[in-house]
Enzyme design. Structure first.
Site, mmCIF file in Angstrom:
data_model
loop_
_atom_site.group_PDB
_atom_site.id
_atom_site.type_symbol
_atom_site.label_atom_id
_atom_site.label_comp_id
_atom_site.label_asym_id
_atom_site.label_seq_id
_atom_site.Cartn_x
_atom_site.Cartn_y
_atom_site.Cartn_z
ATOM 1 N N CYS A 77 -44.311 -36.551 -10.251
ATOM 2 C CA CYS A 77 -45.756 -36.656 -10.509
ATOM 3 C C CYS A 77 -46.431 -37.726 -9.655
ATOM 4 C CB CYS A 77 -46.035 -36.867 -11.991
ATOM 5 S SG CYS A 77 -45.452 -38.425 -12.694
ATOM 6 N N HIS A 129 -47.224 -40.083 -17.443
ATOM 7 C CA HIS A 129 -47.235 -39.016 -16.441
ATOM 8 C C HIS A 129 -48.588 -39.099 -15.748
ATOM 9 C CE1 HIS A 129 -46.503 -35.084 -14.636
ATOM 10 N NE2 HIS A 129 -47.717 -34.731 -15.015
ATOM 11 N N HIS A 141 -50.466 -31.313 -10.520
ATOM 12 C CA HIS A 141 -49.394 -32.257 -10.821
ATOM 13 C C HIS A 141 -48.032 -31.610 -10.643
ATOM 14 C CE1 HIS A 141 -48.588 -31.107 -15.287
ATOM 15 N NE2 HIS A 141 -49.237 -30.129 -14.708
#
Length: 177
Positions: A77, A129, A141
């Site tokens: 990510c 995240h 992402h």
């Protein structure tokens, strides 16, 4: 008077060094406050953010790879965000925890394309995240090792419920907070 003269001399010296190639610098950006926000000095800051989003979008379908920061190996990510910004001469931190602190904090209702989205999950290191807001209720992402880089819906989804805040990296040069 002396201060103006000194500033003018400094500016002319910098111009001379830049024109001869002695100082490699991207004149479109200047690092701002301690929060490392990047101030765009051109007329349209959203152009830079839009380019970062389009660059990240070119990686949709690439494999997830823990620690990955390259189209050749895949992305995690934070690696995707790091890579997309880097393609436009903007250095952001490599790891999720640091990306969650850079720039200016932005609420859900003020997000713009190019903002970093920070989510609280239990599946990622440190429970965080990050994704890149693409506008129109979408973000890009690299979710996890079972998937690839993708575009997902933000509000009303599982991700929307995990959202903590956004981080703005590129802002107009003379914008206030």
């Amino acid at each position: 008077m002396q201060r103006t003269y000194r500033n003018t001399l400094l500016l002319l010296s910098l111009c001379l060094l830049l024109s001869t190639g002695c100082i490699p610098i991207n004149l479109n950006f200047a690092v701002g406050r301690q929060d490392n926000t990047i101030f765009e000095t051109g007329a349209n800051y959203s152009n830079v953010s839009g380019k970062v989003v389009r660059t990240a979008a070119t990686q949709v379908g690439r494999p997830y790879r823990l620690g990955g920061t390259s189209p050749n190996t895949g992305f995690d990510c934070s690696g995707l965000i790091y890579w997309a910004y880097k393609q436009h001469g903007i250095n952001v931190p490599r790891i999720t925890k640091s990306q969650a602190r850079i720039g200016t904090q932005i609420g859900r209702n003020n997000l713009r394309p190019g903002d970093i989205l920070v989510f609280r999950t239990s599946r990622s290191p440190n429970g965080l995240h990050t994704g890149l807001y693409a506008g129109g209720n979408k973000f890009i992402h690299a979710p996890n090792s079972r998937t690839r880089v993708k575009v997902e819906t933000f509000n009303g989804s599982w991700w929307g419920k995990q959202f903590v805040y956004g981080r703005r990296i590129v802002v107009p040069r003379f914008a206030g907070r």
